[in-house]
Every structure is written in structure tokens, then in C-alpha cells.
Design a protein around this motif. Sequence first.
Motif, PDB file in Angstrom:
ATOM      1  N   LYS A   1       0.857  -1.183   0.000  1.00 37.10           N
ATOM      2  CA  LYS A   1       0.000   0.000   0.000  1.00 37.10           C
ATOM      3  C   LYS A   1       0.891   1.230   0.000  1.00 37.10           C
ATOM      4  CE  LYS A   1      -3.771   2.407   2.336  1.00 37.10           C
ATOM      5  NZ  LYS A   1      -4.792   2.366   3.412  1.00 37.10           N
ATOM      6  N   VAL A   2       0.605   2.160  -0.887  1.00 38.29           N
ATOM      7  CA  VAL A   2       1.395   3.384  -1.044  1.00 38.29           C
ATOM      8  C   VAL A   2       0.521   4.583  -0.709  1.00 38.29           C
ATOM      9  CG1 VAL A   2       2.766   4.784  -2.629  1.00 38.29           C
ATOM     10  CG2 VAL A   2       2.763   2.285  -2.851  1.00 38.29           C
ATOM     11  N   SER A   3       1.044   5.480   0.129  1.00 40.81           N
ATOM     12  CA  SER A   3       0.328   6.695   0.494  1.00 40.81           C
ATOM     13  C   SER A   3       1.272   7.883   0.389  1.00 40.81           C
ATOM     14  CB  SER A   3      -0.217   6.613   1.927  1.00 40.81           C
ATOM     15  OG  SER A   3      -1.017   5.467   2.103  1.00 40.81           O
ATOM     16  N   LEU A   4       0.717   9.071   0.317  1.00 34.91           N
ATOM     17  CA  LEU A   4       1.523  10.288   0.312  1.00 34.91           C
ATOM     18  C   LEU A   4       2.036  10.568   1.714  1.00 34.91           C
ATOM     19  CD1 LEU A   4      -0.781  12.554  -1.900  1.00 34.91           C
ATOM     20  CD2 LEU A   4       1.346  11.454  -2.604  1.00 34.91           C
ATOM     21  N   SER A   5       3.312  10.884   1.829  1.00 41.12           N
ATOM     22  CA  SER A   5       3.889  11.197   3.147  1.00 41.12           C
ATOM     23  C   SER A   5       3.194  12.390   3.778  1.00 41.12           C
ATOM     24  CB  SER A   5       5.392  11.478   3.014  1.00 41.12           C
ATOM     25  OG  SER A   5       6.075  10.346   2.552  1.00 41.12           O
ATOM     26  N   ASP A   6       2.855  13.375   2.942  1.00 39.69           N
ATOM     27  CA  ASP A   6       2.211  14.588   3.455  1.00 39.69           C
ATOM     28  C   ASP A   6       0.703  14.443   3.581  1.00 39.69           C
ATOM     29  OD1 ASP A   6       4.700  15.834   3.514  1.00 39.69           O
ATOM     30  OD2 ASP A   6       4.501  16.563   1.452  1.00 39.69           O
ATOM     31  N   GLN A   7       0.192  13.276   3.252  1.00 36.94           N
ATOM     32  CA  GLN A   7      -1.242  12.960   3.301  1.00 36.94           C
ATOM     33  C   GLN A   7      -2.047  13.778   2.290  1.00 36.94           C
ATOM     34  OE1 GLN A   7      -2.407  13.302   7.457  1.00 36.94           O
ATOM     35  NE2 GLN A   7      -1.691  11.225   7.878  1.00 36.94           N
ATOM     36  N   VAL A   8      -1.848  15.102   2.281  1.00 38.53           N
ATOM     37  CA  VAL A   8      -2.572  15.965   1.353  1.00 38.53           C
ATOM     38  C   VAL A   8      -1.572  16.884   0.657  1.00 38.53           C
ATOM     39  CG1 VAL A   8      -4.303  17.779   1.107  1.00 38.53           C
ATOM     40  CG2 VAL A   8      -4.699  15.912   2.719  1.00 38.53           C
ATOM     41  N   VAL A   9      -1.694  16.990  -0.665  1.00 42.10           N
ATOM     42  CA  VAL A   9      -0.803  17.853  -1.441  1.00 42.10           C
ATOM     43  C   VAL A   9      -1.643  18.714  -2.372  1.00 42.10           C
ATOM     44  CG1 VAL A   9       1.126  16.235  -1.358  1.00 42.10           C
ATOM     45  CG2 VAL A   9      -0.511  16.110  -3.256  1.00 42.10           C
ATOM     46  N   PRO A  10      -1.136  19.886  -2.781  1.00 37.11           N
ATOM     47  CA  PRO A  10      -1.869  20.689  -3.770  1.00 37.11           C
ATOM     48  C   PRO A  10      -1.806  20.043  -5.143  1.00 37.11           C
ATOM     49  CG  PRO A  10       0.249  21.701  -3.272  1.00 37.11           C
ATOM     50  CD  PRO A  10       0.092  20.556  -2.314  1.00 37.11           C
ATOM     51  N   ALA A  11      -2.838  20.228  -5.922  1.00 41.51           N
ATOM     52  CA  ALA A  11      -2.889  19.646  -7.265  1.00 41.51           C
ATOM     53  C   ALA A  11      -2.128  20.546  -8.226  1.00 41.51           C
ATOM     54  CB  ALA A  11      -4.342  19.484  -7.703  1.00 41.51           C
ATOM     55  N   ASP A  12      -0.790  20.395  -8.240  1.00 42.35           N
ATOM     56  CA  ASP A  12       0.023  21.241  -9.112  1.00 42.35           C
ATOM     57  C   ASP A  12       1.063  20.461  -9.906  1.00 42.35           C
ATOM     58  OD1 ASP A  12       1.782  20.590  -7.103  1.00 42.35           O
ATOM     59  OD2 ASP A  12       2.477  22.636  -6.747  1.00 42.35           O
ATOM     60  N   ARG A  13       1.047  19.138  -9.832  1.00 43.40           N
ATOM     61  CA  ARG A  13       1.971  18.314 -10.608  1.00 43.40           C
ATOM     62  C   ARG A  13       1.423  16.896 -10.676  1.00 43.40           C
ATOM     63  NH1 ARG A  13       7.022  19.286  -7.108  1.00 43.40           N
ATOM     64  NH2 ARG A  13       5.763  21.114  -6.600  1.00 43.40           N
ATOM     65  N   ASP A  14       1.853  16.157 -11.694  1.00 47.90           N
ATOM     66  CA  ASP A  14       1.394  14.775 -11.855  1.00 47.90           C
ATOM     67  C   ASP A  14       2.024  13.872 -10.792  1.00 47.90           C
ATOM     68  OD1 ASP A  14       0.092  15.725 -14.030  1.00 47.90           O
ATOM     69  OD2 ASP A  14       1.272  14.659 -15.533  1.00 47.90           O
ATOM     70  N   PHE A  15       1.262  12.857 -10.389  1.00 46.28           N
ATOM     71  CA  PHE A  15       1.788  11.824  -9.503  1.00 46.28           C
ATOM     72  C   PHE A  15       2.226  10.651 -10.369  1.00 46.28           C
ATOM     73  CE2 PHE A  15       1.153   7.780  -7.302  1.00 46.28           C
ATOM     74  CZ  PHE A  15       1.925   7.965  -6.164  1.00 46.28           C
ATOM     75  N   GLU A  16       3.416  10.131 -10.098  1.00 48.43           N
ATOM     76  CA  GLU A  16       3.923   8.973 -10.833  1.00 48.43           C
ATOM     77  C   GLU A  16       4.447   7.939  -9.855  1.00 48.43           C
ATOM     78  OE1 GLU A  16       7.742   7.997 -13.673  1.00 48.43           O
ATOM     79  OE2 GLU A  16       6.534   9.749 -14.212  1.00 48.43           O
ATOM     80  N   LEU A  17       4.103   6.691 -10.089  1.00 48.31           N
ATOM     81  CA  LEU A  17       4.596   5.585  -9.266  1.00 48.31           C
ATOM     82  C   LEU A  17       5.331   4.610 -10.172  1.00 48.31           C
ATOM     83  CD1 LEU A  17       4.479   4.504  -6.306  1.00 48.31           C
ATOM     84  CD2 LEU A  17       2.641   2.991  -7.080  1.00 48.31           C
ATOM     85  N   ASN A  18       6.565   4.259  -9.783  1.00 50.11           N
ATOM     86  CA  ASN A  18       7.388   3.310 -10.539  1.00 50.11           C
ATOM     87  C   ASN A  18       7.740   2.126  -9.651  1.00 50.11           C
ATOM     88  OD1 ASN A  18       7.512   5.141 -12.733  1.00 50.11           O
ATOM     89  ND2 ASN A  18       9.233   6.212 -11.777  1.00 50.11           N
ATOM     90  N   TRP A  19       7.713   0.930 -10.224  1.00 50.57           N
ATOM     91  CA  TRP A  19       8.137  -0.242  -9.456  1.00 50.57           C
ATOM     92  C   TRP A  19       8.826  -1.248 -10.380  1.00 50.57           C
ATOM     93  CZ3 TRP A  19       3.212   1.006 -10.743  1.00 50.57           C
ATOM     94  CH2 TRP A  19       2.432   0.071 -11.408  1.00 50.57           C
ATOM     95  N   LYS A  20       9.726  -2.001  -9.785  1.00 49.43           N
ATOM     96  CA  LYS A  20      10.462  -3.043 -10.493  1.00 49.43           C
ATOM     97  C   LYS A  20      10.307  -4.363  -9.763  1.00 49.43           C
ATOM     98  CE  LYS A  20      14.151  -0.342 -12.704  1.00 49.43           C
ATOM     99  NZ  LYS A  20      15.626  -0.175 -12.829  1.00 49.43           N
ATOM    100  N   ALA A  21      10.505  -5.422 -10.515  1.00 53.74           N
ATOM    101  CA  ALA A  21      10.500  -6.751  -9.904  1.00 53.74           C
ATOM    102  C   ALA A  21      11.861  -7.023  -9.279  1.00 53.74           C
ATOM    103  CB  ALA A  21      10.185  -7.814 -10.945  1.00 53.74           C
ATOM    104  N   GLU A  22      11.881  -7.974  -8.378  1.00 52.76           N
ATOM    105  CA  GLU A  22      13.171  -8.436  -7.866  1.00 52.76           C
ATOM    106  C   GLU A  22      14.004  -8.959  -9.034  1.00 52.76           C
ATOM    107  OE1 GLU A  22      12.556 -11.349  -4.864  1.00 52.76           O
ATOM    108  OE2 GLU A  22      11.939  -9.895  -3.340  1.00 52.76           O
ATOM    109  N   PRO A  23      15.337  -8.900  -8.918  1.00 57.28           N
ATOM    110  CA  PRO A  23      16.185  -9.361 -10.018  1.00 57.28           C
ATOM    111  C   PRO A  23      15.774 -10.744 -10.519  1.00 57.28           C
ATOM    112  CG  PRO A  23      17.524  -8.344  -8.314  1.00 57.28           C
ATOM    113  CD  PRO A  23      16.127  -8.403  -7.773  1.00 57.28           C
ATOM    114  N   LYS A  24      15.659 -10.856 -11.847  1.00 57.95           N
ATOM    115  CA  LYS A  24      15.320 -12.097 -12.542  1.00 57.95           C
ATOM    116  C   LYS A  24      13.876 -12.554 -12.288  1.00 57.95           C
ATOM    117  CE  LYS A  24      20.085 -13.808 -12.592  1.00 57.95           C
ATOM    118  NZ  LYS A  24      20.994 -14.941 -12.286  1.00 57.95           N
TER     119      LYS A  24
END
Length: 730
Positions: free
Chosen positions: A253-276
Amino acid sequence: MIAISVNSSMANGLVSPNDMKRGSLLLKTTEDGKMVEAIQLATNVEIDINGPIARTKVTQRFRNPSNGWVEGTYVFPLPETSAVDTLKMQIGDRFIEGVIKPKEEARKIYDDAKREGKKASLVEQLRPNLFTNSVANIGPQEIVVVQIEYQETVRQSNGLFSLRFPMVAAPRYNPKPRIVESVNFENDEQWGTVKDPVPDREEITSPVLNPEKQAKSNPVSLNVNLASGFPIGEIKSPFHNIVTDYKSKDQVKVSLSDQVVPADRDFELNWKAEPKQSPRVALFKETIGQDDYFLAFVTPPKLAQLAQDEIPTPNREVIFVIDNSGSMAGPSMRQAKESLLLALAKLQNQDRFNVIRFDDTYEVLFPSALEANTGNLDIAKRFVSSLEADGGTEMLPALEAALGDQTPHDKSTLRQIIFLTDGAIGNEKQMFDTIVKKRGRSRIFTVGIGSAPNSHFMNRASSYGKGTFTHIGSEQQVRSRMNELFTKLETPVLTDLKADWPTRNQPEENNVEMSPSQLPDLYSGEPVVILAKTKTATQPTKETLDISGQFANQPWTIKLPLKSAQQGTGIGKLWGRRKITEIEGQYFQADNWDVLDQDILNTAMKYGLISKMTSLVAVDITPTRPADKDYSSQKIALNLPAGWDFEKVFGPDYASEPEPQKEASVSPLYSLAASDAPLESPTFAKAKSIPLPATATTAELKMILGILLLLATVLFMLVSRKMLTNGHRP
């Protein structure tokens, strides 16, 4: 740019700055000293990711802090590939479900409800990534909650999985309409028609807060429930601080550290698998009635698995196009220049290149593409380093210059156009039409710059241009993202792609629709992403989906057993969204627009989706606004995207008073506290295209000097004549 119709007789809704006991955005009315409080908006986003499919709920809370009745309209972005299918409106403890209707019918239902005093919500598509949500008859001090849901697929490239949630609709430059004059010589008649490249400029233009004078608004909270389907090795958000709570190796589960942010930039989430552990193949199926819907992801082997001498290095002609308009001022311009300088350094001796820059004018560095030798590269690097961001975004002339191919029949050279821009334009259709009709042998690679790029333009331009889209949202991403792009530019590895589907034994029922209908060439690290609709096969001719092509000049095939496909939800809607996208692409190659409009309408109605031909509307059957109470209509102000320079975009004189309007107009003021004097902001009374910054010239000064010199000359001649008359030499 703010369009608000206020009835000044609506006394209960009007206030003065000294009436305020809290911080509030106030809107000026035509009644001297009287204002109305602006609608306040808060948004909550919940994203559920299961493998390659993401389902998002966007909950918008419209609060009317005033004592009058209001209608609010909010222009907001969503991913350009999103299949928007659900609208719910909450009033107190009651929920009203929205329904998909043809666009004109939905608008009439909404307008009738608004006039009758009923609460209603209408969600319309302005662009595939730009929507409006209108909410009618919000009572004094009342909150109305509207929830929108959509489905999309996760992006994958070079083993990196990512998802973007756009938070702010950036202001767009709208080229002015042109008057085309026609003359009939037989009867000496003359007439003119207006050709507008942005016919919906009023709808896509929203008020924008000046961050130097007004506090940021539209707070957003966001949570992501990620079930990747494989062990997660790394997870990051490049533009926001996040907190991760691992439920298991493949669930977090991913949440914003600041809980609430102003809507002034896109949110992007990146993830990778464990090697191989990164999956190379994913196949999902959903059965609806007599139809099966498939979603297939297949990633070809990495280039590292091949001997380098198996990969030919073609000669290239590379045309770089860089946006230096006002919206690029600040971090965006630095990112674009750094990206282009890196690209120039990557050119090989056998390559040829040119550079084009544009704002409201454009400039081509060399008369034609030149060899990438040290001298020419030094000239280009100095040219790029000297660029400054200013002016409007007249992108079309620069695109046409880049597509101007002096050797169109040269098959020995790859011709590639690298377009670096934030894409902040409203005339996307004009650009797409030009790409489709004039692309020739060129391939277009778009590089989206900044905190809130126009991803609809970027993705479609690269798709029609048979290239790829790369996004750079911060200076920290420049090197890694550009290096990834260079690899793609140098090695298009998977060509002549085909998909062979199993069919029923009866030839007349051999019905397989696939999207894309023709599979594109793929670049290093890119997966094949296929959506398909087939008849449920009780006796298939074979059991596998075969994908084949040429990989590094060698035959390559992979077989996917269809019986092993995982069950998925929403794939049918994703298919419907993709089909609509393909129909839209036909507008630039055909004249039967009415037929295409009907095809989009039929598809959107069948799959329950918002499109250019359909909207979602929800109406409460109970009137709530008394018949004797009037209301005001407001466009909710947006934040300026992070990193943008307000004055560079809107011009230094943008705060001047507007021209008199027939309707009552308002402009925003931000009251810091009851005792603080309100701060003036740019007037947004009339929605119009973004004006070019006023560029002063010396013409007026030269005229004045010329007149003074002329007067001095005349005076000298008069004095000289008088002295000669009196017998004196001058």
C-alpha cells in the motif's frame, strides 16, 4: 479566463473582504465592493493495481462556502488511455448513479435539471485526457460529493512498471482563428469564413491562480493498493514523497507522506521486480456474453542477450525540435536544454542532424541537415545553450519544417524527429492531421518536459509518428530517461510483427478484432500490448496465440496458450476505449466523419464509456433550490503547474482590467484574513486563448526621435535664414 455569471441581485451570496473570518478565494462581481466566495474543491484518489490493470476512483468534494446557490465547473485531467465508465453523486446519505447518454442528450438533461432547481452532475470529455465535471444547485454551505471511476493499463518499459495520475490541467496555448477570404470574380462577391484550430477554446480554458499572489488550492489525498503479481524489488515516486506498507512480497500500500498535497503536478509511481523475477509474458481474459476479451503483454528478449555484432547500426538523419515558449520557463527549459545537449553528444560521425526551436516564431539552425562533426556540433550546442523561454506556442510551423524531407526516397538512412516540449497546446487535431499526412519516412519521438505535460498530445503524436513517448518530469530524470531513449533510437529491434489467433471451425464465424489492428515495430525494452475481442471458441482450430516477427534480423515467435489466461475484470471496457482511439485515428485519413462519429457513439454506448460523443449525467429527482432563488456559475480555479512562470505564460500585463462584458463578470481575489487587504490577481473575466507576452519595440521611440530631429532641422533653417537676412553668417 474565469467565466462566472453572477446575478448581482442575489444579495444573500454577496460579501465584502471585511466580512471574511477565514482565508477564502473571493470573486469580484459587478456590484461595487461586493464579492462571492468561490467553490472549494478537495479530491481523494484510490488506485487499485492488479497485475497490468489499474482501477481508479476519483472522489471530488464540491463545497459551497457562500450563502448563495452555485453551479461549479471543474476542468481536470485523466490519463489519455483511461476508460471512464462510472459516475456517482452523493447528497447527504443518498447516492445517485450516473448513466451514459449521447453528449447532446446528456447536456439537455443536465440543463433542464439545473433550471428546475435539481442537483445534477455532468462529466464531459474535452480531450481524451481532459474532462469537465459540472455540478448544479449546490446550496449555501453545502457539500456535494461526486465520484468518477476509470480503468487503464500499466505502462512498462525496460523492466520498469509505472502509472501516472495527472493532477492539474496545464494552461494551453490556443492559436488564433484565421479568416479565409473567398472572391467570386463573376459577380464581384467577396466573403470570409473563420477557420478555428481550437473550436472549443472556451471549454478547455480555466482560471489559473497566480502562485505569487494566491495560495495553492484543490488539495488531493492519494492511496495506491499495488498487487503486482510478482515480488517487488523497488518502488519509487519521483515527484512526491511516499510511505510504503508491504502486505506481502507482491502487495504493498502506497500513500503520500504529506497525506494531502496541492494539485500542481502529476503523480507517478514506478516499481520493479526483484532481479530475474520480472515477467516477460502476461495474458488475461474476460468473457462477456458470447465474446472473449484478451489483454496480452509480451516483452521480447533484451538486447544484452544478443551478440552486439548482430545488431546493425543504421545511418541516421536526426531533426531535433525544442520548445522555448513561455510555458517552458524555469525548470522545464533547463530540462529540455540538458536533454538536447545530451542527445547531440550521442550523435555519431556518420549521422546528419539539424535543430529547430520555436515559440510564437520558429528558427531552423542549418539550411539542411549537416554532418555531426565537431564544428557543426559546437555551433548547435552554443545555439541550444543560448535559448530562453518566452512567447507563445506556435508548434505547427516548427513541425512542418521538421517534416520537410529533402531526400524522401532515401531508404538507407533512418530519419528521426525528436520533439522536446510540454505539449501545452489546444490545437492537437491540427498537429495530428499534419503528422499523418506529411510524416513520410520520418519517425517522431516525443519527449514530454515538466510537471504536467499534455500526455494526450505526446502519446498520439508518437503513435501516429511510429515512434515512442518519453517523459522527463525533473532534472534528476534527464540522463536516465534520455539514455533509454537513445537506445531505442539506435536499435529498432522487433519488426514485421504479426499475431495469429485461434478461430472457430466455421469460417463465417471467424471473427477476431485486434487492437492495434496492425502491430507496430518495437524498440528495446518495449512490450507488445494487444487487446482483442473474439467469439467464444468452443472448438478452436488451435490452442495458442502466436506472436511473430523479426528480432535483430532473425525470425522470432512466442506462443501463448489461451487456456492459461488469467481471469481479469474490465478488459472489455479497455477494448472499447482502444477501439474508440483507433476510430479517432481515421479522422485524418477519411472524409466520412459522420460515419466515424456514429461508430464512436455506438462503441461508447455499448461499453458504457465517456467519449467525444457521450457523457455521464446524474440527476437528483427532488428539487432543492427554491424557485425564487437565483444562482451563480463558477469555473473552479486551477493551480499553475509546479515550475511554471506565471508572467511568462500569461504576460506581464495580464492583470489589466477586462473589456466590458454583456454578462456580469468576476475576477478572483485572495483574502488572507479579515484584516488583510485583498491582493489583486489577473482578471479572468473572459475565457480566451493565452495571450502572447507583450513584446515592446523601439519603433515608437524612433518615431519620436525622428520628429524631434525634423523640428530641430526646421528651427536651424529658420534661424540661419534670419541671420543671413541681418548680414550675419550662421
